[in-house]
Design a protein around this motif. Structure first.
Motif, PDB file in Angstrom:
ATOM      1  N   THR A  79      55.973 -48.111 -40.226  1.00 22.19           N
ATOM      2  CA  THR A  79      55.979 -46.686 -39.255  1.00 22.19           C
ATOM      3  C   THR A  79      57.375 -45.972 -39.654  1.00 22.19           C
ATOM      4  O   THR A  79      57.136 -44.917 -39.943  1.00 22.19           O
ATOM      5  CB  THR A  79      55.708 -46.983 -37.768  1.00 22.19           C
ATOM      6  OG1 THR A  79      54.625 -47.726 -37.551  1.00 22.19           O
ATOM      7  CG2 THR A  79      55.981 -45.688 -37.041  1.00 22.19           C
ATOM      8  N   THR A  80      58.363 -46.823 -39.423  1.00 24.65           N
ATOM      9  CA  THR A  80      59.631 -46.275 -39.743  1.00 24.65           C
ATOM     10  C   THR A  80      59.914 -45.516 -41.359  1.00 24.65           C
ATOM     11  O   THR A  80      60.369 -44.659 -41.624  1.00 24.65           O
ATOM     12  CB  THR A  80      60.801 -47.183 -39.453  1.00 24.65           C
ATOM     13  OG1 THR A  80      60.529 -48.098 -38.517  1.00 24.65           O
ATOM     14  CG2 THR A  80      62.041 -46.460 -39.459  1.00 24.65           C
ATOM     15  N   LYS A  81      59.213 -46.505 -42.234  1.00 21.81           N
ATOM     16  CA  LYS A  81      59.265 -46.209 -43.590  1.00 21.81           C
ATOM     17  C   LYS A  81      58.423 -44.963 -43.832  1.00 21.81           C
ATOM     18  O   LYS A  81      59.003 -43.866 -44.627  1.00 21.81           O
ATOM     19  CB  LYS A  81      58.978 -47.214 -44.502  1.00 21.81           C
ATOM     20  CG  LYS A  81      59.892 -48.457 -44.538  1.00 21.81           C
ATOM     21  CD  LYS A  81      59.430 -49.517 -45.437  1.00 21.81           C
ATOM     22  CE  LYS A  81      60.356 -50.599 -45.398  1.00 21.81           C
ATOM     23  NZ  LYS A  81      59.914 -51.858 -46.014  1.00 21.81           N
ATOM     24  N   HIS A  82      57.481 -44.998 -43.199  1.00 17.58           N
ATOM     25  CA  HIS A  82      56.819 -43.455 -43.413  1.00 17.58           C
ATOM     26  C   HIS A  82      57.293 -42.324 -42.798  1.00 17.58           C
ATOM     27  O   HIS A  82      57.169 -41.327 -43.460  1.00 17.58           O
ATOM     28  CB  HIS A  82      54.934 -43.846 -42.821  1.00 17.58           C
ATOM     29  CG  HIS A  82      54.236 -42.613 -43.032  1.00 17.58           C
ATOM     30  ND1 HIS A  82      53.706 -42.254 -44.013  1.00 17.58           N
ATOM     31  CD2 HIS A  82      53.908 -41.917 -42.083  1.00 17.58           C
ATOM     32  CE1 HIS A  82      52.893 -41.224 -43.845  1.00 17.58           C
ATOM     33  NE2 HIS A  82      52.880 -40.900 -42.536  1.00 17.58           N
ATOM     34  N   PHE A  83      57.662 -42.465 -41.760  1.00 16.08           N
ATOM     35  CA  PHE A  83      58.469 -41.608 -41.086  1.00 16.08           C
ATOM     36  C   PHE A  83      59.784 -41.002 -41.733  1.00 16.08           C
ATOM     37  O   PHE A  83      59.891 -39.779 -41.836  1.00 16.08           O
ATOM     38  CB  PHE A  83      58.877 -41.677 -39.783  1.00 16.08           C
ATOM     39  CG  PHE A  83      59.750 -40.671 -38.968  1.00 16.08           C
ATOM     40  CD1 PHE A  83      58.879 -39.739 -38.175  1.00 16.08           C
ATOM     41  CD2 PHE A  83      61.111 -40.829 -38.600  1.00 16.08           C
ATOM     42  CE1 PHE A  83      59.500 -38.727 -37.576  1.00 16.08           C
ATOM     43  CE2 PHE A  83      61.348 -39.692 -37.897  1.00 16.08           C
ATOM     44  CZ  PHE A  83      60.968 -38.731 -37.273  1.00 16.08           C
ATOM     45  N   GLN A  84      60.344 -42.000 -42.414  1.00 16.13           N
ATOM     46  CA  GLN A  84      61.619 -41.811 -43.336  1.00 16.13           C
ATOM     47  C   GLN A  84      61.085 -40.767 -44.429  1.00 16.13           C
ATOM     48  O   GLN A  84      61.824 -39.860 -44.672  1.00 16.13           O
ATOM     49  CB  GLN A  84      62.361 -42.815 -43.595  1.00 16.13           C
ATOM     50  CG  GLN A  84      63.270 -43.563 -42.405  1.00 16.13           C
ATOM     51  CD  GLN A  84      63.899 -44.763 -42.514  1.00 16.13           C
ATOM     52  OE1 GLN A  84      63.385 -45.548 -43.578  1.00 16.13           O
ATOM     53  NE2 GLN A  84      64.460 -45.247 -41.635  1.00 16.13           N
ATOM     54  N   LEU A  85      59.932 -41.347 -44.951  1.00 22.47           N
ATOM     55  CA  LEU A  85      59.501 -40.810 -46.221  1.00 22.47           C
ATOM     56  C   LEU A  85      59.236 -39.266 -45.835  1.00 22.47           C
ATOM     57  O   LEU A  85      59.439 -38.380 -46.588  1.00 22.47           O
ATOM     58  CB  LEU A  85      58.345 -41.224 -46.844  1.00 22.47           C
ATOM     59  CG  LEU A  85      57.689 -40.820 -48.064  1.00 22.47           C
ATOM     60  CD1 LEU A  85      58.744 -40.637 -49.138  1.00 22.47           C
ATOM     61  CD2 LEU A  85      56.457 -41.574 -48.427  1.00 22.47           C
ATOM     62  N   THR A  86      58.388 -39.027 -44.857  1.00 28.81           N
ATOM     63  CA  THR A  86      58.144 -37.773 -44.380  1.00 28.81           C
ATOM     64  C   THR A  86      59.454 -36.779 -44.187  1.00 28.81           C
ATOM     65  O   THR A  86      59.411 -35.740 -44.670  1.00 28.81           O
ATOM     66  CB  THR A  86      57.274 -37.694 -43.212  1.00 28.81           C
ATOM     67  OG1 THR A  86      55.972 -38.558 -43.284  1.00 28.81           O
ATOM     68  CG2 THR A  86      56.751 -36.341 -42.758  1.00 28.81           C
TER      69      THR A  86
END
Length: 102
Positions: free
Chosen positions: A28-35
């Protein structure tokens, strides 16, 4: 709002209590940071905003496409487990006209 790309000519700020730990390396965190990276949004808060006896989490976040225009941080508020985040927008001085009598 997040479906439209941002750029550095339009000031964009995003802030909220996201209720997931931004400093925890999970999907979740990695996806959010990428976004956020794709949208050119830079994180202004880098220290934990919720602390208990057993954990320290960063869940209250402020992002901006122009981070140099902000002074930001975390303030302990005396609540049982939350600190307050803040972001202060710097103002630019506008030069006064040289002929004020005209």
């Amino acid at each position: 709002m997040l479906n439209r790309p941002t750029n550095e000519t339009i000031e964009t700020v995003l802030l909220d209590n996201f209720n997931f730990n931004h400093i925890s390396p999970n999907a979740t965190t990695k996806h959010f940071q990428l976004t956020m990276n794709l949208l050119n949004l830079k994180l202004l808060i880098n220290e934990p905003t919720r602390m208990t006896q057993t954990s320290r989490t960063l869940i209250d976040l402020i992002f901006s496409v122009l981070p140099a225009l902000y002074v930001s941080g975390v303030l302990p508020m005396g609540f049982p487990d939350h600190s307050a985040m803040f972001g202060i927008r710097k103002l630019h001085r506008v030069p006064l006209p040289t002929n004020v009598n005209d």
